[in-house]
Every structure is written in structure tokens, then in C-alpha cells.
Design an enzyme around this catalytic site. Structure first.
Site: not given
Ligand SMILES: CC(C)(COP(=O)([O-])OP(=O)([O-])OC[C@H]1O[C@@H](n2cnc3c(N)ncnc32)[C@H](O)[C@@H]1OP(=O)([O-])[O-])[C@@H](O)C(=O)NCCC(=O)NCCSC(=O)C[C@@](C)(O)CC(=O)[O-]
Length: 360
Positions: A55-56, A297, A288, A255, A257
Site C-alpha cells: 500500500r504505502d 518507509n 506519500c 511508522h 519514512h
Molecule cells: C478522501 C477523498 C476521497 C476526498 O476527495 P474529494 O474529492 O473531497 O471527495 P468527494 O467526496 O468530493 O468525491 C469526489 C469524487 O471521488 C469519488 N470518491 C470519493 N471517495 C471515494 C473512495 N473512497 N473511493 C473511490 N472514489 C471515491 C466520489 O465518488 C467522487 O467521484 P465523481 O462523482 O467525481 O466521479 C480523497 O481525498 C482521497 O481519496 N484521498 C486519499 C489520499 C491518499 O490515499 N493518500 C495516501 C494515503 S495516506 C498516507 O500515505 C500516509 C500514511 C497513512 O502512510 C502515514 C504516513 O506516512 O504519514
């Protein structure tokens, strides 16, 4: 998303904090949930590893990795003795295209008994996709749980999930309640616990409070993410001290990096502080998408090597992990970032050459 500049403000010291509260057990947990609550208490010397590479790691690759490669990676990690594997995420594919196809991965992986598979979920839509999958494919349920994520700064939270920290906690409380009601355990993440790429040094008091909020809503554990990899044993120790002011050490994970090469040192600092769960990724995969410049990581091989040579215990076959690190790095056309993995391979090559020479 527009890209944003990385700020590199200096880290400042934080205060020491008081001891911990006793752990809470989330309610409404099914039998599977209880069974997978197998992480060892911090009084033990056993350190649990959460392998986050699929995933990450893969979420930050330039190219989209085909689902069959992801499945093979998860399977190899399970066979190499990883007991907790993050298999992907149910986030918006418009935001993180690399994680599209996670449902297919969850369905096709070899489900090993005693192995927990975690999936990142950002909102109710992601949870409902995951719960639908569980009802359509009942084989996915055993050993599966979700991870939710927020941050210690509003700037990072907005860049990563389009909402402030307060808004994200409100949203995640609903996700957690619904997941627990369906018998699914929930892990939490707090990102940018040391430095935020957009707003500089983290406020460790805020890290403590956000961690508390995630535990209060029902997360069984919160992983403290040094997303930018700027932490040092000193700053990580200070951050953990602050977090322990309101949170039990048994419910924390580290966690780290490895951007500045401090990953192993920071992980060992966390373990010495009583934390018994570390996240790492095979071959040091990762980064990220919303932390420009952050590398992967800390490598699982490097963590295993450090722990195997210490007073702590850990599960996992180091040679098999080193092979897996090379295999996935080759698939991705990238360098293997694990120094231990590279050293193991170099030693094997030397040994093979010596054996061949001896036969001549
Ligand atoms: C949270 C949202 C969805 C808000 O994104 P948004 O644009 O505000 O969402 P929305 O509710 O306005 O929806 C916009 C569109 O996205 C769709 N949508 C909405 N939700 C989903 C979903 N779950 N699955 C699939 N589709 C989705 C929704 O249906 C819509 O589709 P449209 O009508 O335009 O066709 C977006 O910002 C997002 O997906 N962010 C994820 C970012 C991410 O994955 N980042 C990396 C992970 S975190 C990380 O790596 C850190 C960590 C954990 O490892 C720890 C560390 O190292 O710090």
C-alpha cells in the site's frame, strides 16, 4: 492536486510527558476481531511488524502496478512470515490511481491463517466499497481489517484528503462506528507527526490529541507517521513522550519514512520507548503522494536485521524478505532501497563465487 513546495523548518524540542492510561477495548467486536487482537503487549519483547509495502510502497510508484503483481507481492510477504500486511486502499482512484484494483487484490490473495490483511479507507464511500466486498466475497473477511488516516496539521490533511483535521475526525468517527458495527477492526494513522511539508514542525501536543481522538472513536491502535522522514531519535523520542501523556503505549505503533536515513534509529527509539508495533516496507518501497520529496518507509529487511540482533524478538524470514525486496524492485525498475537486502545479496554472490572457485 496542485503540487506544493516542501518546507524544511528545523525541529524544536518538546516536553516530557506523564505516564500512560490503560488500554480500552472497542465494543461490538466479533469473534474474528478478538482473534486478530494478537499484538503483544509492550511488557513483552516481541515486536510486531506491519508490512506496508503493497500500500504505502506501491501508492507512490510512477507507474500503476498491475493487480497480479500486487497479489504476488502480498503472497510472497505472507510466505516470508509477515503477520500483518497492508494490502491496498479504497481511496479515490482520481487522487491515487496506483491503488485502483484493491478489491481485486483482496479477493485474489492467498489468505494465510494467522495473517491479518489491512486496507486503507478514507471515508464512508471507501468503507461501503470494502463492506460490499466482504458480503460479495465472504472469503475476504477472515483476517481483514481497515486503517483510517488523518494528520497532525490541517495543511497536510487538506492536501491528502481535502478536509481539515477536525473535519476528518468527524468523518472518520462515522467510518469507525460503522466498521465496528460490522465486526471490522479499525487501525488509525496520524501523519506528519514530526514535520509537515506545508506547515513545518509538528505540534506534538496536537499529535497527542489527534491520537487520543482516534483511540476514543474505537481504533485498536494508532500508528504515528513520520511522513517526511525528517525525525531523529531525539525528536522522535520527544514526540513519543508527548503522545504518551494521554495515550497508552500498548496502542501505539511507529511508522518511519527513511528520507534522512534515520528510519532504523527512529524505529529502535520507538521500541525502546515501549512501542511494540512498527510499520515498514519491503525493499524500502514507498513515500506519500502528498509529501513531496519523502522517500519510502524504513525497509522491513533493515528493521528485521536490527531487531534480530537485539534483545527484542520479531517474526519473519530475512532471506526470503531480501529476495522479495529484489523481486519487487525489479518489477518496478527501481533500486532496492534496503541496505540489508543489498548486503545479503552481495554476500550470497560472494559465497557462490567462492563455491565455484573451489570446484575448479
Ligand atoms: C478522501 C477523498 C476521497 C476526498 O476527495 P474529494 O474529492 O473531497 O471527495 P468527494 O467526496 O468530493 O468525491 C469526489 C469524487 O471521488 C469519488 N470518491 C470519493 N471517495 C471515494 C473512495 N473512497 N473511493 C473511490 N472514489 C471515491 C466520489 O465518488 C467522487 O467521484 P465523481 O462523482 O467525481 O466521479 C480523497 O481525498 C482521497 O481519496 N484521498 C486519499 C489520499 C491518499 O490515499 N493518500 C495516501 C494515503 S495516506 C498516507 O500515505 C500516509 C500514511 C497513512 O502512510 C502515514 C504516513 O506516512 O504519514
Amino acid at each position: 492536486m496542485a503540487s506544493r513546495a516542501v518546507s524544511s523548518r528545523l525541529l524544536l524540542p518538546a516536553r516530557r510527558a506523564a505516564p500512560t492510561r490503560s488500554p480500552r477495548i472497542p465494543s461490538a467486536l466479533g469473534s474474528h476481531v478478538q482473534r486478530t487482537c494478537a499484538t503483544e503487549a509492550s511488557s513483552s519483547n516481541f515486536v510486531n511488524i506491519v508490512e506496508v509495502g503493497p500500500r504505502d510502497g506501491l501508492q507512490n510508484e510512477k507507474s500503476v502496478v498491475p493487480p497480479e503483481t500486487k497479489v504476488e507481492l502480498v503472497n510472497r510477504l505472507g510466505r516470508a512470515g509477515m503477520k500483518i500486511i497492508e494490502g491496498g486502499s479504497f481511496v479515490s482512484p482520481k487522487w491515487v490511481p496506483q491503488m485502483a484494483g484493491t478489491a481485486e487484490v483482496a479477493t485474489k490473495i492467498e489468505k494465510l491463517s494467522g495473517v491479518t490483511y489491512q486496507y486503507l479507507v478514507p471515508n464512508e464511500k471507501g468503507l461501503s466499497t470494502f463492506l460490499n466486498l466482504l458480503s460479495e466475497q465472504p472469503d475476504v473477511r477472515p483476517g481483514s481489517e481497515i486503517a483510517i488516516f488523518t494528520a497532525a496539521t490541517d495543511a497536510f490533511s487538506k492536501a491528502n484528503t481535502n478536509v481539515t483535521v477536525a473535519e476528518s475526525l468527524e468523518r472518520l468517527a462515522k467510518v469507525t462506528r460503522a466498521a465496528l458495527d460490522h465486526g471490522v477492526r479499525v487501525r488509525g494513522y496520524v501523519s506528519v507527526v514530526i514535520t509537515c511539508p506545508y506547515s513545518g514542525k509538528a505540534d506534538y501536543g496536537r499529535v497527542r490529541d489527534v491520537t487520543r481522538a482516534l483511540l476514543d472513536m474505537g481504533c485498536f491502535e494508532v500508528s504515528l507517521g513520520d511522513t517526511t522522514g525528517t525525525g531523529t531519535p531525539t525528536s522522535v523520542g520527544e514526540m513519543i513522550d508527548a503522545v504518551l501523556g494521554a495515550n497508552p503505549v500498548q496502542k501505539l505503533a511507529g511508522h518511519f519514512h527513511d528520507t534522512f536515513g534515520m528510519g532504523v534509529a527512529n524505529a529502535m527509539t520507538a521500541v525502546d520507548a515501549g512501542i511494540r508495533t512498527l510499520d515498514s516496507s519491503v525493499g524500502g518501497l514507498g513515500g506519500c503522494p502528498y509529501s513531496p520529496g519523502a522517500t519510502g518507509n524504513v525497509a522491513t529487511e533493515d528493521i528485521l536485521y536490527a531487531l534480530q540482533g537485539s534483545k527484542y524478538d520479531v517474526a519473519g524470514d530475512l532471506d526470503a524478505l531480501a529476495e522479495t525486496g529484489f523481486w519487487i524492485s525489479e518489477q518496478l525498475g527501481r533500486e532496492n532501497a534496503s541496505r540489508v537486502g543489498r548486503a545479503i545479496r552481495a554476500r550470497k554472490i560472494r559465497q557462490q563465487q567462492e563455491t565455484m572457485k573451489a570446484k575448479l
